[in-house]
Design an enzyme around this catalytic site. Sequence first.
Site, PDB file in Angstrom:
ATOM      1  N   TYR A 178     -10.118  -3.338  -6.225  1.00  0.00           N
ATOM      2  CA  TYR A 178      -9.271  -2.586  -5.195  1.00  0.00           C
ATOM      3  C   TYR A 178      -9.651  -0.942  -5.363  1.00  0.00           C
ATOM      4  CZ  TYR A 178      -6.287  -6.672  -4.892  1.00  0.00           C
ATOM      5  OH  TYR A 178      -5.870  -7.848  -4.247  1.00  0.00           O
ATOM      6  N   LYS A 233     -13.618 -15.517 -13.688  1.00  0.00           N
ATOM      7  CA  LYS A 233     -14.424 -16.279 -13.117  1.00  0.00           C
ATOM      8  C   LYS A 233     -15.885 -16.211 -13.527  1.00  0.00           C
ATOM      9  CE  LYS A 233     -15.294 -18.880  -9.492  1.00  0.00           C
ATOM     10  NZ  LYS A 233     -15.076 -20.328  -9.341  1.00  0.00           N
ATOM     11  N   ASP A 269     -10.097 -20.332 -10.054  1.00  0.00           N
ATOM     12  CA  ASP A 269      -9.569 -21.608  -9.073  1.00  0.00           C
ATOM     13  C   ASP A 269      -8.763 -22.544  -9.922  1.00  0.00           C
ATOM     14  OD1 ASP A 269     -11.897 -21.575 -10.894  1.00  0.00           O
ATOM     15  OD2 ASP A 269     -13.169 -22.352  -9.395  1.00  0.00           O
ATOM     16  N   ASP A 311      -3.035  -9.942  -8.758  1.00  0.00           N
ATOM     17  CA  ASP A 311      -2.237  -9.930  -7.536  1.00  0.00           C
ATOM     18  C   ASP A 311      -1.885 -11.330  -6.758  1.00  0.00           C
ATOM     19  OD1 ASP A 311      -1.246  -8.924  -5.240  1.00  0.00           O
ATOM     20  OD2 ASP A 311      -2.965  -8.214  -4.199  1.00  0.00           O
ATOM     21  N   ASP A 357       1.761 -13.977  -7.064  1.00  0.00           N
ATOM     22  CA  ASP A 357       2.503 -14.435  -5.845  1.00  0.00           C
ATOM     23  C   ASP A 357       2.744 -15.935  -5.950  1.00  0.00           C
ATOM     24  OD1 ASP A 357       3.070 -11.944  -5.020  1.00  0.00           O
ATOM     25  OD2 ASP A 357       2.242 -12.370  -2.800  1.00  0.00           O
TER      26      ASP A 357
END
Length: 358
Positions: free
Chosen positions: A142, A192, A225, A249, A253
């Site tokens: 970001y 990852k 994942d 992020d 959620d």
Amino acid sequence: MNKHIAVLAGDGIGPEITDGAIAVLKKVAEKYGHDFTFEPLLMGGCAIDACGEPLPAHTVERCLASDSVLLGAVGGPKWDSLPGDRRPEKGLLGIRKAMNLYSNIRPAKLWPALADASPLKKSLVENGIEILVVRELTGGIYFGERGRYEDESMGETAWDTEKYSVREIERITEIACKLAQKRTKKIISVDKANVLESSRLWRKTVHAYAEKHYPDVTVEDMLVDNTAMQIVKNPAQFDVLLTSNMFGDILSDEAAQVTGSIGMLASSSLGDGTRGLYEPIHGSAPDIAGKDVANPIATVLSAAMMLRDSFGLPDEARAVERAIAQVLDEGYRTADILSEGMKKVGCKEMATLIAERI
Ligand code: NAD
């Protein structure tokens, strides 16, 4: 105790939900003999309309002079077509950076009174869920370099960069370890590492730092994942989840949805000092703005986190959380968490009911 709180109500439902949290904080101040003052400031779409930019310098200056910042939410369709650097969200990223808030803590908790609100099977949630997502907030993709260029064969092409330094990873690991020590002493660090070089540095640094400074805390790794899958398959296995900016992020959620409503989840953003920024994890909900139907509880819980983590007032924070539990036990619900037989109330009334029970 005297505290000066900067209030960035923002857009959409922002003003309604921050008004609710202020009403509760005023009741806390009255009951416990504190003096809280509130300073409204512009950020987001409302700041673009008033001053032509999402984060006016005056707002940054006043936030840095405050004891802490309470934020509603920013954004909405009115500003969606503006270029990236002039959109409301730019204000949000800018204030986090200006206050050097590199950690974002999001507790995803399933309240017993709301067990039916979870979309998961009862057998998966009946023992409760309490996932603490500790997300790095000022690094990663970001904030990395980005750009666009015209590729000869593929046409217009855009790129963003995921970049992390050892120092950035260590300081967020420190926060996760401290929190884990007060809980189950177990951290799952998300990455990852099978693909990304930045994730391989993340993994190595998290382990090295935790082993050296917090030998009583266990760190396990999980690929992002798989984590996304496990949150819906077996959410009770998680306690502290340590993540980079983008992974956190998305996963927070998902964890939020597993617990029922996005309208129930708070967050705190902290750096090295005690001044923090406290906000609900949801957005400005333009679809319900101005209708007095939004759930103010996430913002009220954010205010409770402010009391505990920035002002060192755990009893007051607990009083707010107890008042929320009581209102829910008495059957009051905003529309987003309404179920059969419960009493439907609006945003303002929900905040009043909570304040009355402090
Ligand atoms: P959203 O979180 O605003 O809304 C998603 C859904 O949840 C909507 O149906 C909404 O009505 C509902 N909802 C959200 N908060 C609620 C509450 N307190 N009570 C009841 N229902 C609630 O996400 P979105 O629709 O993707 O985004 C809307 C705008 O908010 C966009 O402009 C987005 O950029 C912005 N946004 C801001 C923040 C922030 O300020 N931190 C975060 C996310 C999105």
